[in-house]
Design a protein around this motif. Sequence first.
Motif, PDB file in Angstrom:
ATOM      1  N   THR A 131       0.819  -1.217   0.000  1.00 27.89           N
ATOM      2  CA  THR A 131       0.000   0.000   0.000  1.00 27.89           C
ATOM      3  C   THR A 131       0.851   1.264   0.000  1.00 27.89           C
ATOM      4  N   GLU A 132       2.174   1.094   0.138  1.00 24.91           N
ATOM      5  CA  GLU A 132       3.109   2.218   0.062  1.00 24.91           C
ATOM      6  C   GLU A 132       4.290   1.810  -0.813  1.00 24.91           C
ATOM      7  N   ASP A 133       5.240   2.714  -0.981  1.00 23.56           N
ATOM      8  CA  ASP A 133       6.389   2.426  -1.839  1.00 23.56           C
ATOM      9  C   ASP A 133       7.171   1.221  -1.321  1.00 23.56           C
ATOM     10  N   VAL A 134       7.708   0.451  -2.269  1.00 17.97           N
ATOM     11  CA  VAL A 134       8.519  -0.721  -1.936  1.00 17.97           C
ATOM     12  C   VAL A 134       9.985  -0.301  -1.979  1.00 17.97           C
ATOM     13  N   LYS A 135      10.695  -0.513  -0.895  1.00 19.49           N
ATOM     14  CA  LYS A 135      12.044   0.016  -0.757  1.00 19.49           C
ATOM     15  C   LYS A 135      13.143  -0.982  -1.119  1.00 19.49           C
ATOM     16  N   ILE A 136      12.917  -2.264  -0.821  1.00 19.51           N
ATOM     17  CA  ILE A 136      13.952  -3.272  -1.049  1.00 19.51           C
ATOM     18  C   ILE A 136      13.316  -4.536  -1.618  1.00 19.51           C
ATOM     19  N   VAL A 137      13.984  -5.147  -2.591  1.00 21.86           N
ATOM     20  CA  VAL A 137      13.670  -6.513  -3.011  1.00 21.86           C
ATOM     21  C   VAL A 137      14.934  -7.347  -2.865  1.00 21.86           C
ATOM     22  N   GLN A 138      14.762  -8.603  -2.436  1.00 19.84           N
ATOM     23  CA  GLN A 138      15.920  -9.481  -2.218  1.00 19.84           C
ATOM     24  C   GLN A 138      15.502 -10.934  -2.381  1.00 19.84           C
ATOM     25  N   TRP A 139      16.195 -11.678  -3.255  1.00 18.05           N
ATOM     26  CA  TRP A 139      15.940 -13.095  -3.430  1.00 18.05           C
ATOM     27  C   TRP A 139      16.645 -13.903  -2.351  1.00 18.05           C
ATOM     28  N   ASP A 140      16.073 -15.070  -2.008  1.00 19.02           N
ATOM     29  CA  ASP A 140      16.799 -16.017  -1.174  1.00 19.02           C
ATOM     30  C   ASP A 140      17.256 -17.188  -2.035  1.00 19.02           C
ATOM     31  N   ASP A 141      17.897 -18.189  -1.428  1.00 24.63           N
ATOM     32  CA  ASP A 141      18.464 -19.298  -2.183  1.00 24.63           C
ATOM     33  C   ASP A 141      17.408 -20.222  -2.776  1.00 24.63           C
ATOM     34  N   ASN A 142      16.186 -20.131  -2.298  1.00 27.49           N
ATOM     35  CA  ASN A 142      15.110 -21.011  -2.777  1.00 27.49           C
ATOM     36  C   ASN A 142      14.191 -20.310  -3.773  1.00 27.49           C
ATOM     37  N   ASN A 143      14.678 -19.210  -4.353  1.00 27.74           N
ATOM     38  CA  ASN A 143      13.932 -18.435  -5.340  1.00 27.74           C
ATOM     39  C   ASN A 143      12.639 -17.843  -4.792  1.00 27.74           C
ATOM     40  N   ALA A 144      12.602 -17.631  -3.477  1.00 31.36           N
ATOM     41  CA  ALA A 144      11.543 -16.797  -2.912  1.00 31.36           C
ATOM     42  C   ALA A 144      12.033 -15.353  -2.952  1.00 31.36           C
ATOM     43  N   LEU A 145      11.123 -14.428  -3.176  1.00 32.32           N
ATOM     44  CA  LEU A 145      11.459 -13.019  -3.265  1.00 32.32           C
ATOM     45  C   LEU A 145      10.907 -12.300  -2.047  1.00 32.32           C
ATOM     46  N   PHE A 146      11.764 -11.561  -1.352  1.00 30.92           N
ATOM     47  CA  PHE A 146      11.374 -10.786  -0.179  1.00 30.92           C
ATOM     48  C   PHE A 146      11.324  -9.314  -0.555  1.00 30.92           C
ATOM     49  N   SER A 147      10.314  -8.607  -0.032  1.00 30.12           N
ATOM     50  CA  SER A 147      10.214  -7.170  -0.275  1.00 30.12           C
ATOM     51  C   SER A 147       9.907  -6.465   1.033  1.00 30.12           C
ATOM     52  N   VAL A 148      10.445  -5.246   1.179  1.00 26.40           N
ATOM     53  CA  VAL A 148      10.158  -4.429   2.358  1.00 26.40           C
ATOM     54  C   VAL A 148       9.598  -3.097   1.883  1.00 26.40           C
ATOM     55  N   SER A 149       8.757  -2.495   2.737  1.00 24.94           N
ATOM     56  CA  SER A 149       7.976  -1.358   2.257  1.00 24.94           C
ATOM     57  C   SER A 149       7.747  -0.326   3.348  1.00 24.94           C
ATOM     58  N   SER A 150       7.362   0.861   2.912  1.00 26.77           N
ATOM     59  CA  SER A 150       6.953   1.921   3.835  1.00 26.77           C
ATOM     60  C   SER A 150       5.628   1.615   4.511  1.00 26.77           C
ATOM     61  N   ASP A 151       4.930   0.555   4.079  1.00 27.29           N
ATOM     62  CA  ASP A 151       3.688   0.166   4.757  1.00 27.29           C
ATOM     63  C   ASP A 151       3.962  -0.712   5.981  1.00 27.29           C
ATOM     64  N   ASN A 152       5.237  -0.748   6.419  1.00 25.48           N
ATOM     65  CA  ASN A 152       5.677  -1.421   7.653  1.00 25.48           C
ATOM     66  C   ASN A 152       5.762  -2.935   7.530  1.00 25.48           C
ATOM     67  N   THR A 153       5.714  -3.466   6.325  1.00 25.73           N
ATOM     68  CA  THR A 153       5.678  -4.915   6.162  1.00 25.73           C
ATOM     69  C   THR A 153       6.905  -5.456   5.430  1.00 25.73           C
ATOM     70  N   ILE A 154       7.136  -6.750   5.663  1.00 25.03           N
ATOM     71  CA  ILE A 154       8.029  -7.568   4.846  1.00 25.03           C
ATOM     72  C   ILE A 154       7.146  -8.633   4.205  1.00 25.03           C
ATOM     73  N   LYS A 155       7.193  -8.738   2.896  1.00 24.14           N
ATOM     74  CA  LYS A 155       6.384  -9.743   2.196  1.00 24.14           C
ATOM     75  C   LYS A 155       7.286 -10.776   1.535  1.00 24.14           C
ATOM     76  N   VAL A 156       6.800 -12.026   1.507  1.00 22.31           N
ATOM     77  CA  VAL A 156       7.504 -13.126   0.864  1.00 22.31           C
ATOM     78  C   VAL A 156       6.653 -13.580  -0.326  1.00 22.31           C
ATOM     79  N   TRP A 157       7.283 -13.586  -1.521  1.00 19.34           N
ATOM     80  CA  TRP A 157       6.594 -13.926  -2.760  1.00 19.34           C
ATOM     81  C   TRP A 157       7.180 -15.208  -3.337  1.00 19.34           C
TER      82      TRP A 157
END
Length: 362
Positions: free
Chosen positions: A161-187
């Motif tokens: 719901t706000e700007d996404v500040k960081i994206v980062q892959w892990d070794d299992n090809n999951a994508l992590f994102s952090v945002s100004s909406d106070n969340t960390i999401k795993v995709w």
Amino acid sequence: MKNFSYDNFELKEIQKLEGHTGKVLGIAWKVDTGVWGFLAVMASWSDDKTVRIWEENLSGFFVCKAVLEASSTVRSCAWSQEFYLLAAGCSDATTVIWKNVGDHAYERIYTLKGHENEVRSVSWDMVGLLLATCGGDKSIWIWEALPGNEFDCASVLQGNTEDVKIVQWDDNNALFSVSSDNTIKVWKETSYNSGDWRCIKTLGESDREHTSAVLSLSFSKDRRRMVSCSDGLTIKIYCDRDYTELWSHICTLSGYHDTTIFAVDWLRELLRWVPEEEDQDPEIYASAGADDAIHIFIEDKDNEVDGLSFKQLLKKEKAHETNINSVKWHSGDKRRLASASDDGTVKIWEFVCPWPAGRIDP
């Protein structure tokens, strides 16, 4: 726990790299350099619209070998694992792709367009075929590298719901994102090469999560732990206990920074063989921000809370003259830490540690 004194640890400044004419916003070590006899290579980027490529010489000092010109402020860079590529997210909503075509020669081969606002972060997957970008338009784009130096948008992820500040892959090809909406999401992609991605976990939905904009995250060397920091002056540790996507909060550290924490990074040195009867080396990570200092935290196995606890090992006061925007450990043969600052410099530090550097000889 190893028997050591905190006096055995030290962060020593080795070199100050100058050349940028603006704020240095970040640094990234080139994958697979500084190990097995290869010289270390690092990129730094700035609001002076350039990326500078630094290479270690035989004396162990870094020299600028190339200056790459962008058309706007460079917000983020990432090296590809396999294909000699460097991606740069820029404030004009584009992502520039350079290819290393010679010893110190870089060719601009592609410009990715699609974001409606500045590109805040870029990250390659472990293979180097997928590039994730994110930005102020609240979206995450996943690009696929194609033969012939071509790229195609594989998916656009919406959910913040706000700007996404960081994206980062892990070794299992999951994508992590952090945002100004106070969340960390795993995709995660629903099936291989389907282009259908979904959010499988959101960290930020309980009272133990961040309560303000999340600004950085980093994984431990075994990728089962994650550290993040926020504008709320807290550092949080998460654990994936069962090698699943179900990350859970295990501890919060506060009171060490009294101003915004911009960056965290976990020490991920090469693994070395340790006899089963000996304790593994404690985990270590660094943080930095607007207090101009570099903080080093160490795992405190003697005072565990919920199975894991950390305490501050040392604080390097006045590491830079002003805000420190990024700290990055080099995971090679030497324990080095690079830091980037609004003062226009990059510094290389040696982390003096009482146990041998981690590596496995081939």
